[in-house]
Write a protein that holds these residues in place. Structure first.
Motif, short mmCIF file in Angstrom:
data_model
loop_
_atom_site.label_atom_id
_atom_site.label_comp_id
_atom_site.label_asym_id
_atom_site.label_seq_id
_atom_site.Cartn_x
_atom_site.Cartn_y
_atom_site.Cartn_z
N PHE A 201 0.85 -1.18 0.00
CA PHE A 201 0.00 0.00 0.00
C PHE A 201 0.89 1.24 0.00
N VAL A 202 0.48 2.27 -0.73
CA VAL A 202 1.07 3.60 -0.63
C VAL A 202 0.01 4.48 0.04
N THR A 203 0.26 4.92 1.26
CA THR A 203 -0.71 5.76 1.97
C THR A 203 -0.20 7.21 1.97
N PHE A 204 -1.08 8.12 1.60
CA PHE A 204 -0.72 9.54 1.55
C PHE A 204 -1.99 10.38 1.70
N PHE A 205 -1.80 11.69 1.85
CA PHE A 205 -2.93 12.60 2.04
C PHE A 205 -2.99 13.61 0.91
N ILE A 206 -4.21 14.04 0.58
CA ILE A 206 -4.40 15.15 -0.35
C ILE A 206 -5.24 16.22 0.35
N LEU A 207 -5.19 17.44 -0.20
CA LEU A 207 -6.00 18.52 0.34
C LEU A 207 -7.47 18.33 -0.04
N TYR A 231 8.25 4.30 -9.51
CA TYR A 231 7.33 3.17 -9.59
C TYR A 231 5.94 3.71 -9.92
N LYS A 232 5.13 2.85 -10.49
CA LYS A 232 3.74 3.23 -10.80
C LYS A 232 2.79 2.45 -9.91
N GLY A 233 1.75 3.14 -9.47
CA GLY A 233 0.74 2.51 -8.63
C GLY A 233 -0.65 2.91 -9.07
N THR A 234 -1.65 2.34 -8.39
CA THR A 234 -3.05 2.60 -8.72
C THR A 234 -3.83 2.91 -7.45
N ILE A 235 -4.61 3.99 -7.48
CA ILE A 235 -5.42 4.36 -6.31
C ILE A 235 -6.54 3.34 -6.11
N ARG A 236 -6.63 2.78 -4.89
CA ARG A 236 -7.63 1.76 -4.57
C ARG A 236 -8.68 2.24 -3.57
N HIS A 237 -8.28 3.09 -2.63
CA HIS A 237 -9.20 3.51 -1.57
C HIS A 237 -9.10 5.02 -1.35
N ILE A 238 -10.24 5.66 -1.19
CA ILE A 238 -10.31 7.08 -0.82
C ILE A 238 -11.17 7.16 0.43
N ASN A 239 -10.53 7.50 1.55
CA ASN A 239 -11.26 7.55 2.82
C ASN A 239 -12.28 8.70 2.79
N PRO A 240 -13.57 8.41 3.03
CA PRO A 240 -14.60 9.45 2.90
C PRO A 240 -14.71 10.36 4.11
N ILE A 241 -13.57 10.78 4.66
CA ILE A 241 -13.56 11.65 5.83
C ILE A 241 -12.48 12.71 5.64
N LEU A 249 -7.30 10.89 3.41
CA LEU A 249 -6.38 9.77 3.29
C LEU A 249 -6.65 8.99 2.00
N ILE A 250 -5.58 8.72 1.26
CA ILE A 250 -5.65 7.96 0.02
C ILE A 250 -4.76 6.73 0.16
N LYS A 251 -5.24 5.59 -0.38
CA LYS A 251 -4.44 4.37 -0.41
C LYS A 251 -4.36 3.87 -1.84
N ALA A 252 -3.12 3.64 -2.28
CA ALA A 252 -2.88 3.07 -3.60
C ALA A 252 -2.08 1.78 -3.42
N THR A 253 -2.04 0.96 -4.45
CA THR A 253 -1.22 -0.25 -4.42
C THR A 253 -0.09 -0.13 -5.42
N ILE A 254 1.01 -0.79 -5.11
CA ILE A 254 2.19 -0.75 -5.96
C ILE A 254 2.84 -2.13 -5.96
#
Length: 348
Positions: A201-207, A231-241, A249-254
């Motif tokens: 998982f690649v976990t990161f935050f956006i505004l 590396y290239k990854g794909t966004i899998r989860h967007i936390n709805p908060i 919070l965003i989670k992508a896989t790599i």
């Protein structure tokens, strides 16, 4: 004496008259001087936006391994960094007492079956006749001979014996060994961690304002801080908060095909998206007037200011969602001190 004063007054009057004429000429020259500006025609275009964030890598499959029962650790077969396969024995406890108990249980079962045979003979049957013995009779014989009790004891002892071993539930790498051989281990004591780092998982935050630019399935670029690789990854989860800091919070896989990425690594993340068919202007065409955003347009030789509503932006361009239209002529340079209805002159 009066004649001298008269000549003096004439000289003073002549001096101020000339000075006033010079000032008037200077003022007139400024009054008719046009502001020099650069212009551009508004067209629909596309904008490649870039969202940059810092993140961390997390193993999708990670587990802390523990013994199921209390006991003395006999052997730890691995070291930190070792690769293991699913089913490999990681560590085991002393089990000699359980082996002895299993041998006793087998002897007890043998004796129980002999006793059962004797009871069946009393009913005119033998174990060979098990298929024709009435169910009620067989259940009664098993109960009297305590066969079920003996079989259950074997099952329970075998479970305890198997629980003296920690077996890898999946293939991965060993980390954080926190136990030692010959010491007592309880059910709550962690022996080590097992990490499958083949996919992370690649976990990161956006505004909050960037949420509209991000969707599940979007591609991301990941740059580990520890190395100059992409590396290239794909966004899998967007936390709805949205948290207290206005972040999501965003989670992508790599994929970790080269096995160089590690759980917990710090990374830089880029999300590049192309927005088509929008009004996009250079940022230098945007002016701030008392906290409001303005874009100057050109009309009939004069500047006209227009209040605008802004969209997404990059380092040098910005989308205008309201305030100017296609084919408008905007002023891109020379607009810092420009006023409404000022006469302007184009420069290349």
């Amino acid at each position: 004496m009066n004649k001298k004063w008269y000549l003096y007054l004439i000289s003073i009057s002549f001096f101020f008259c000339c000075k006033n004429k010079e000032n008037l000429a200077l003022e007139n020259s400024f009054a008719f001087e046009k502001t020099k500006v650069k212009i551009a025609t508004v067209r629909k275009s596309s904008l490649s936006t870039l969202i940059n964030s810092n993140g961390k890598l997390e193993a999708i499959k990670k587990v802390d391994l523990k013994f199921e029962n209390e006991g003395i650790i006999q052997k730890i077969n691995v070291h930190e960094g070792d690769m293991v396969m699913k089913g490999d024995v990681i560590a085991y406890q002393s089990s000699s007492h359980l082996i002895s108990e299993m041998l006793k249980n087998k002897e007890t079962l043998t004796k129980t079956k002999l006793n059962m045979e004797d009871i069946l003979l009393g009913f005119g049957y033998s174990l060979k006749d098990s298929l024709v013995i009435p169910k009620e009779t067989m259940n009664m014989v098993k109960s009297r001979s305590r066969l079920l009790e003996a079989e259950n004891q074997i099952i329970q002892t075998r479970k305890q014996y198997l629980a003296t071993k920690i077996v890898a539930p999946f293939s991965g790498v060993i980390a954080n060994i926190s136990a030692h051989e010959k010491e007592l281990s309880s059910m709550s004591d962690k022996i080590c961690s097992l990490i499958d780092s083949s996919k992370l998982f690649v976990t990161f935050f956006i505004l909050e304002k960037e949420l509209g630019m991000v969707s599940k399935g979007d591609l991301i670029e990941v740059f580990p801080v520890a190395m100059s690789k992409k590396y290239k990854g794909t966004i899998r989860h967007i936390n709805p908060i949205v948290d207290n800091n206005g972040l999501i919070l965003i989670k992508a896989t790599i994929e970790n095909k080269d096995k160089l990425l590690l759980h917990g690594m710090n990374v830089n993340v880029n999300i590049v998206k192309k927005i088509n068919d929008v009004i996009c202007i250079p940022k230098k065409a945007l002016v701030d007037r008392q906290g409001k955003k303005i874009v100057f347009t050109y009309s009939k030789g004069k500047s006209k200011w227009n209040y605008v509503r802004l969209g997404y932006e990059t380092s040098d361009s910005i989308i205008i969602t309201k305030g100017i239209n296609i084919n408008d002529t905007i002023i891109t340079d020379g607009n810092i001190n420009l006023a409404h209805d000022a006469e302007i002159e184009f420069i290349e």
